[in-house]
Design a protein around this motif. Sequence first.
Motif, PDB file in Angstrom:
ATOM      1  N   ARG A  48      -3.964   7.092  -6.326  1.00  0.00           N
ATOM      2  CA  ARG A  48      -5.041   6.313  -5.900  1.00  0.00           C
ATOM      3  C   ARG A  48      -6.309   7.250  -5.961  1.00  0.00           C
ATOM      4  O   ARG A  48      -7.505   6.873  -5.988  1.00  0.00           O
ATOM      5  CB  ARG A  48      -5.009   6.374  -3.996  1.00  0.00           C
ATOM      6  CG  ARG A  48      -4.057   5.471  -3.611  1.00  0.00           C
ATOM      7  CD  ARG A  48      -4.331   5.318  -2.080  1.00  0.00           C
ATOM      8  NE  ARG A  48      -3.784   6.591  -1.439  1.00  0.00           N
ATOM      9  CZ  ARG A  48      -2.231   6.852  -1.116  1.00  0.00           C
ATOM     10  NH1 ARG A  48      -1.419   6.083  -1.494  1.00  0.00           N
ATOM     11  NH2 ARG A  48      -2.047   8.008  -0.445  1.00  0.00           N
TER      12      ARG A  48
ATOM     13  N   GLU B 268      -1.642  -4.246  -4.765  1.00  0.00           N
ATOM     14  CA  GLU B 268      -2.654  -4.724  -5.701  1.00  0.00           C
ATOM     15  C   GLU B 268      -3.748  -3.680  -6.103  1.00  0.00           C
ATOM     16  O   GLU B 268      -4.606  -3.865  -7.018  1.00  0.00           O
ATOM     17  CB  GLU B 268      -3.157  -6.043  -5.197  1.00  0.00           C
ATOM     18  CG  GLU B 268      -4.131  -6.715  -5.774  1.00  0.00           C
ATOM     19  CD  GLU B 268      -3.471  -7.422  -7.036  1.00  0.00           C
ATOM     20  OE1 GLU B 268      -4.130  -7.852  -7.871  1.00  0.00           O
ATOM     21  OE2 GLU B 268      -2.267  -7.417  -7.419  1.00  0.00           O
ATOM     22  N   GLU B 269      -4.346  -2.979  -5.048  1.00  0.00           N
ATOM     23  CA  GLU B 269      -5.690  -2.294  -5.016  1.00  0.00           C
ATOM     24  C   GLU B 269      -5.330  -1.133  -6.333  1.00  0.00           C
ATOM     25  O   GLU B 269      -6.175  -0.872  -7.042  1.00  0.00           O
ATOM     26  CB  GLU B 269      -5.964  -1.582  -3.886  1.00  0.00           C
ATOM     27  CG  GLU B 269      -5.120  -0.632  -3.189  1.00  0.00           C
ATOM     28  CD  GLU B 269      -4.153  -1.098  -2.338  1.00  0.00           C
ATOM     29  OE1 GLU B 269      -3.608  -0.405  -1.591  1.00  0.00           O
ATOM     30  OE2 GLU B 269      -4.018  -2.382  -2.342  1.00  0.00           O
TER      31      GLU B 269
ATOM     32  N   SER C 277      -7.337  -0.720  -9.852  1.00  0.00           N
ATOM     33  CA  SER C 277      -8.136   0.524 -10.020  1.00  0.00           C
ATOM     34  C   SER C 277      -7.580   1.430 -11.162  1.00  0.00           C
ATOM     35  O   SER C 277      -8.313   2.213 -11.841  1.00  0.00           O
ATOM     36  CB  SER C 277      -8.033   1.347  -8.584  1.00  0.00           C
ATOM     37  OG  SER C 277      -6.559   2.259  -8.440  1.00  0.00           O
TER      38      SER C 277
END
Length: 197
Positions: A84, A187-188, A192
């Motif tokens: 992330r 999905e994010e 990314s």
Amino acid sequence: MEIFEIRADYDRDSIVVYQAYGRAIGEPAVAAGRFVPPFSRDRMTWIKPSFLWLMGRSGWAGKPGQEMVLAVRITREGWEKALREAVLTSPDRRVYADSAVWRERMKSAPVRVQWDPERTLRGAHLDARSIQVGLSRHIIDEYADNWTVGITDLTPAVRKIRDLLRQGREDKARALLPPEKVYPLPEELVLSLGMRA
């Protein structure tokens, strides 16, 4: 078409990443079950969930300073936190609006992600891409102190596989590879990390 996916040995709570070190770093880490001096927390360290990619990179534990192959089991929570906070090592237009946005993100990124060709058992490049995750000094304490749940020395197994390959016994060598399956991502993160064509 290139395939971007993370293939790894993982379970419900943890994932295995691989690193190769010289004995001065590898032996104390294995003995302690975590990274201890002389492991450096002041430089970027790269972790890879692909065993064969690291074998290609380390020459099956044959290159100087890479004589020990470590399987580092870390929490999935830590792994996904790293992803992330990651910025790609190149300004992929599918992810960043322009190069200026990417450059700005890179200045403060604690984690970098690079996609390299996956390897076959014999070291040839595949169309599939394998992820390499670079942890900077700004996040490496979390990796070493909080995420790592165990470190195993895979060097004897690596040498056995290498010797079987040299003997032309590819089936027996393949049977000794660590299990790897596609790692599921929200999905994010798929977007990314530039995994969508």
